[in-house]
Design an enzyme around this catalytic site. Structure first.
Site, PDB file in Angstrom:
ATOM      1  N   ASN A 246      -1.621  18.806 -21.951  1.00  0.00           N
ATOM      2  CA  ASN A 246      -2.087  17.950 -23.047  1.00  0.00           C
ATOM      3  C   ASN A 246      -2.082  18.661 -24.399  1.00  0.00           C
ATOM      4  OD1 ASN A 246      -2.705  15.509 -21.596  1.00  0.00           O
ATOM      5  ND2 ASN A 246      -4.347  16.663 -20.618  1.00  0.00           N
TER       6      ASN A 246
ATOM      7  N   HIS B  71       5.618   8.569 -30.143  1.00  0.00           N
ATOM      8  CA  HIS B  71       4.792   9.546 -29.441  1.00  0.00           C
ATOM      9  C   HIS B  71       5.166  10.997 -29.791  1.00  0.00           C
ATOM     10  CE1 HIS B  71       2.350  11.214 -26.242  1.00  0.00           C
ATOM     11  NE2 HIS B  71       3.405  11.865 -25.778  1.00  0.00           N
TER      12      HIS B  71
ATOM     13  N   LYS C  47       2.259  11.075 -11.879  1.00  0.00           N
ATOM     14  CA  LYS C  47       1.358  10.145 -12.575  1.00  0.00           C
ATOM     15  C   LYS C  47       2.118   8.853 -12.797  1.00  0.00           C
ATOM     16  CE  LYS C  47      -1.744  13.014 -15.334  1.00  0.00           C
ATOM     17  NZ  LYS C  47      -2.189  13.246 -16.722  1.00  0.00           N
TER      18      LYS C  47
ATOM     19  N   HIS D 264      -1.767  16.794 -27.650  1.00  0.00           N
ATOM     20  CA  HIS D 264      -1.993  15.382 -27.337  1.00  0.00           C
ATOM     21  C   HIS D 264      -3.388  14.890 -27.709  1.00  0.00           C
ATOM     22  CE1 HIS D 264       1.801  15.801 -25.308  1.00  0.00           C
ATOM     23  NE2 HIS D 264       1.808  14.537 -24.948  1.00  0.00           N
TER      24      HIS D 264
ATOM     25  N   ARG E  12       0.811  -1.235   0.000  1.00  0.00           N
ATOM     26  CA  ARG E  12       0.000   0.000   0.000  1.00  0.00           C
ATOM     27  C   ARG E  12       0.837   1.276   0.000  1.00  0.00           C
ATOM     28  NH1 ARG E  12      -2.749  -3.285   3.547  1.00  0.00           N
ATOM     29  NH2 ARG E  12      -4.529  -4.256   2.559  1.00  0.00           N
TER      30      ARG E  12
ATOM     31  N   GLU F 176       8.002  17.312 -26.495  1.00  0.00           N
ATOM     32  CA  GLU F 176       7.425  17.786 -25.225  1.00  0.00           C
ATOM     33  C   GLU F 176       8.066  19.114 -24.818  1.00  0.00           C
ATOM     34  OE1 GLU F 176       4.897  16.116 -24.139  1.00  0.00           O
ATOM     35  OE2 GLU F 176       5.180  14.086 -24.937  1.00  0.00           O
TER      36      GLU F 176
ATOM     37  N   HIS G 171      -2.807  11.939 -29.896  1.00  0.00           N
ATOM     38  CA  HIS G 171      -3.151  10.574 -29.476  1.00  0.00           C
ATOM     39  C   HIS G 171      -3.979   9.857 -30.545  1.00  0.00           C
ATOM     40  CE1 HIS G 171      -2.421  11.200 -24.901  1.00  0.00           C
ATOM     41  NE2 HIS G 171      -1.393  10.628 -25.490  1.00  0.00           N
TER      42      HIS G 171
ATOM     43  N   GLU H 159      -5.028  17.068 -12.054  1.00  0.00           N
ATOM     44  CA  GLU H 159      -5.557  17.383 -13.375  1.00  0.00           C
ATOM     45  C   GLU H 159      -7.052  17.712 -13.374  1.00  0.00           C
ATOM     46  OE1 GLU H 159      -3.695  15.248 -16.575  1.00  0.00           O
ATOM     47  OE2 GLU H 159      -5.438  15.504 -17.853  1.00  0.00           O
TER      48      GLU H 159
ATOM     49  N   ARG I 276      -3.684  21.617 -15.066  1.00  0.00           N
ATOM     50  CA  ARG I 276      -2.762  20.571 -15.542  1.00  0.00           C
ATOM     51  C   ARG I 276      -3.137  20.085 -16.938  1.00  0.00           C
ATOM     52  NH1 ARG I 276       0.064  15.703 -12.018  1.00  0.00           N
ATOM     53  NH2 ARG I 276       1.200  14.806 -13.756  1.00  0.00           N
TER      54      ARG I 276
ATOM     55  N   LYS J 231       6.610  22.388 -15.516  1.00  0.00           N
ATOM     56  CA  LYS J 231       5.757  21.273 -15.081  1.00  0.00           C
ATOM     57  C   LYS J 231       5.523  21.341 -13.574  1.00  0.00           C
ATOM     58  CE  LYS J 231       4.318  16.606 -15.624  1.00  0.00           C
ATOM     59  NZ  LYS J 231       4.419  15.320 -16.275  1.00  0.00           N
TER      60      LYS J 231
HETATM   61  P1  NAD Z   1      11.136   4.169 -22.591  1.00  0.00           P
HETATM   62  O1  NAD Z   1      11.167   4.195 -21.133  1.00  0.00           O
HETATM   63  O2  NAD Z   1      10.638   2.923 -23.233  1.00  0.00           O
HETATM   64  O3  NAD Z   1      12.597   4.466 -23.152  1.00  0.00           O
HETATM   65  C1  NAD Z   1      12.822   4.408 -24.541  1.00  0.00           C
HETATM   66  C2  NAD Z   1      13.972   3.454 -24.882  1.00  0.00           C
HETATM   67  O4  NAD Z   1      15.209   4.110 -24.579  1.00  0.00           O
HETATM   68  C3  NAD Z   1      13.980   2.158 -24.098  1.00  0.00           C
HETATM   69  O5  NAD Z   1      14.313   1.103 -24.969  1.00  0.00           O
HETATM   70  C4  NAD Z   1      15.098   2.346 -23.072  1.00  0.00           C
HETATM   71  O6  NAD Z   1      15.699   1.139 -22.728  1.00  0.00           O
HETATM   72  C5  NAD Z   1      16.041   3.265 -23.799  1.00  0.00           C
HETATM   73  N1  NAD Z   1      16.839   4.177 -22.974  1.00  0.00           N
HETATM   74  C6  NAD Z   1      16.444   4.854 -21.878  1.00  0.00           C
HETATM   75  N2  NAD Z   1      17.395   5.713 -21.477  1.00  0.00           N
HETATM   76  C7  NAD Z   1      18.443   5.556 -22.341  1.00  0.00           C
HETATM   77  C8  NAD Z   1      19.703   6.182 -22.477  1.00  0.00           C
HETATM   78  N3  NAD Z   1      20.095   7.187 -21.659  1.00  0.00           N
HETATM   79  N4  NAD Z   1      20.524   5.779 -23.476  1.00  0.00           N
HETATM   80  C9  NAD Z   1      20.114   4.801 -24.345  1.00  0.00           C
HETATM   81  N5  NAD Z   1      18.919   4.197 -24.287  1.00  0.00           N
HETATM   82  C10 NAD Z   1      18.090   4.578 -23.286  1.00  0.00           C
HETATM   83  O7  NAD Z   1      10.270   5.371 -23.208  1.00  0.00           O
HETATM   84  P2  NAD Z   1      10.134   6.924 -22.867  1.00  0.00           P
HETATM   85  O8  NAD Z   1       9.958   7.599 -24.163  1.00  0.00           O
HETATM   86  O9  NAD Z   1      11.193   7.386 -21.934  1.00  0.00           O
HETATM   87  O10 NAD Z   1       8.773   6.971 -22.039  1.00  0.00           O
HETATM   88  C11 NAD Z   1       7.554   6.690 -22.662  1.00  0.00           C
HETATM   89  C12 NAD Z   1       6.545   6.318 -21.612  1.00  0.00           C
HETATM   90  O11 NAD Z   1       6.356   7.412 -20.735  1.00  0.00           O
HETATM   91  C13 NAD Z   1       5.180   5.971 -22.162  1.00  0.00           C
HETATM   92  O12 NAD Z   1       4.747   4.752 -21.612  1.00  0.00           O
HETATM   93  C14 NAD Z   1       4.287   7.109 -21.686  1.00  0.00           C
HETATM   94  O13 NAD Z   1       2.954   6.702 -21.434  1.00  0.00           O
HETATM   95  C15 NAD Z   1       4.978   7.525 -20.432  1.00  0.00           C
HETATM   96  N6  NAD Z   1       4.725   8.912 -20.019  1.00  0.00           N
HETATM   97  C16 NAD Z   1       4.320   9.125 -18.740  1.00  0.00           C
HETATM   98  C17 NAD Z   1       4.086  10.413 -18.293  1.00  0.00           C
HETATM   99  C18 NAD Z   1       3.717  10.643 -16.863  1.00  0.00           C
HETATM  100  O14 NAD Z   1       3.368  11.772 -16.495  1.00  0.00           O
HETATM  101  N7  NAD Z   1       3.781   9.633 -16.025  1.00  0.00           N
HETATM  102  C19 NAD Z   1       4.256  11.504 -19.159  1.00  0.00           C
HETATM  103  C20 NAD Z   1       4.675  11.248 -20.462  1.00  0.00           C
HETATM  104  C21 NAD Z   1       4.903   9.951 -20.887  1.00  0.00           C
HETATM  105 ZN    ZN Z   2       3.449  13.363 -24.368  1.00  0.00          ZN
END
Ligand code: NAD
Ligand code: ZN
Length: 359
Positions: free
Chosen positions: A245, A264, A143, A248, A121, A185, A252, A237, A241, A227
């Site tokens: 988007n 993305h 999030k 987006h 929890r 972004e 999306h 949100e 917040r 942010k």
């Molecule tokens: P990811 O975590 O899959 O990373 C992308 C790729 O890069 C992976 O294969 C990873 O292994 C590799 N990688 C990471 N750091 C590296 C580095 N320094 N050097 C080489 N390779 C590296 O993807 P992402 O784009 O970081 O994140 C996307 C995710 O984030 C989505 O699932 C999305 O929904 C989420 N997201 C969440 C929020 C939130 O507020 N929580 C906001 C935006 C996006």
């Molecule tokens: Zn985004």
């Protein structure tokens, strides 16, 4: 070192930004004493690149830690991964006084944050984001969550980290398309909130694309400040917040219509240009400003047009099923000028169709 505070009262926390910070995490965690020991959660690729450096730093500081991993990529962001990791925590004897360290991109941060929110929890966790997207976006704001077959991020929790460590140096390893994902972004923040930042993104483009770390750190800090300010005003949100988007809503839809083959950031680039098109069509944004946004996005190498063959009616269907849609009406974040946006669901359907058809 740059420090940015996310002002959430007793759940507030600092974001630290510096090159080489990864090697200082052990000492800092030792000093902060958030937990008696830690489990580092990382994807296989990031663990291979940076896991050793982090584990060395923790060991050197005398902080007890284990490392567990899952296969890299969005396909891992599901409840099964969370269940598997939770079992590993239990097998390691992790209790409420122990903490998690998310080492990786947004996928790792979202999974680990959610795991921290639900394991026993709720246990402490910190973020070490390693993609530009995670550094400027997903690691800040609390999030967390995973995808289910019915949709992305449909199961999750608001759960804030205790600290965010951003080591700019890890960006040297990042593939170019992942850097671009984050830059979409970055551009988003400038358009919704900061005209001076928009100008500097134009002027510093070469240094940014060449990954000059001092410039990237300024960029990351600016994004995190925006942010942090937005999240502090509206953590869950309800209102403000939602400006995050921008780009987006249609983004999306385009992403979904591509069966998630379009990255993305590219979808968000297209979505931001489309939102500007709606704003101009609605008469609330000057065409010259919209052209400026389009040019900046294109100059960074992001797409600006909806790909040929994406039927407007199909895209409209995705707009209606978007998570952010309330009562079947999608809402849009539309700029009124560079640095200011409004949130509205009052957009004429014909105008939406016109923009979706690229005319
Ligand atoms: P990811 O975590 O899959 O990373 C992308 C790729 O890069 C992976 O294969 C990873 O292994 C590799 N990688 C990471 N750091 C590296 C580095 N320094 N050097 C080489 N390779 C590296 O993807 P992402 O784009 O970081 O994140 C996307 C995710 O984030 C989505 O699932 C999305 O929904 C989420 N997201 C969440 C929020 C939130 O507020 N929580 C906001 C935006 C996006
Ligand atoms: Zn985004």
């Amino acid at each position: 070192m740059k420090t940015i505070r996310v002002g959430l009262g007793d759940r507030g926390y600092d974001i630290l930004i510096a090159e080489g910070l990864l090697s200082g995490v052990g000492e800092d965690l030792k000093a902060k004493g958030f937990a008696k020991r830690y489990v580092v959660v990382s994807d296989t690729r990031v663990a291979e690149l940076f896991g050793g450096r982090l584990m060395d730093s923790l060991a050197a500081a005398g902080v007890r830690a284990d490392l567990i991993t899952f296969p890299h990529g969005e396909a891992s962001k599901h409840l099964g991964t969370v269940a598997g990791l939770a079992s590993q925590l239990a097998a390691l004897g992790v209790d409420r006084k122990d903490g998690l360290i998310a080492l990786g991109g947004g996928v790792t941060g979202d999974i680990t944050g959610f795991l921290a929110a639900v394991y026993m929890r709720g246990i402490p966790f910190v973020q070490i984001p390693t993609t530009l997207l995670a550094q400027v976006d997903s690691s800040v704001g609390g999030k967390t969550g995973v995808d289910i077959p019915e949709g992305k991020n449909l199961v999750g929790a608001f759960y804030q980290p205790l600290r965010v460590y951003i080591d700019s140096g890890v960006l040297h390893e990042l593939p170019s398309d992942e850097l671009l994902n984050g830059l979409a972004e970055v551009i988003k923040y400038s358009v919704i909130r900061d005209p001076d930042f928009f100008v500097s993104l134009r002027e510093q483009r070469q240094a940014i694309l060449a990954r000059e770390l001092s410039v990237l750190e300024e960029v990351i800090a600016r994004c995190c400040s925006i942010k942090a300010e937005v999240v502090a005003a509206d953590e869950r949100e309800a209102d403000l917040r939602r400006i995050l988007n921008f780009g987006h809503t249609i983004g999306h839809a385009v992403e979904a219509a591509s069966d998630y083959t379009l990255p993305h950031g590219m979808a968000v680039g297209i979505g931001m240009v489309a939102a500007c098109g709606l704003a101009v069509g609605k008469g609330i944004m000057a065409k010259a400003d919209a052209d400026g946004v389009r040019e900046l996005i294109a100059d960074y190498g992001l797409p600006v047009a909806i790909p040929a063959g994406f039927a407007p009616q199909r895209l409209k269907g995705f707009l209606k099923t978007d998570k952010k849609t309330v009562g079947g009406r999608p809402f849009f974040v539309l700029p009124t000028k560079i640095g200011a946006v409004v949130i509205t669901d009052d957009v004429d359907e014909l105008l939406v169709e016109r923009v979706l058809s690229g005319s």
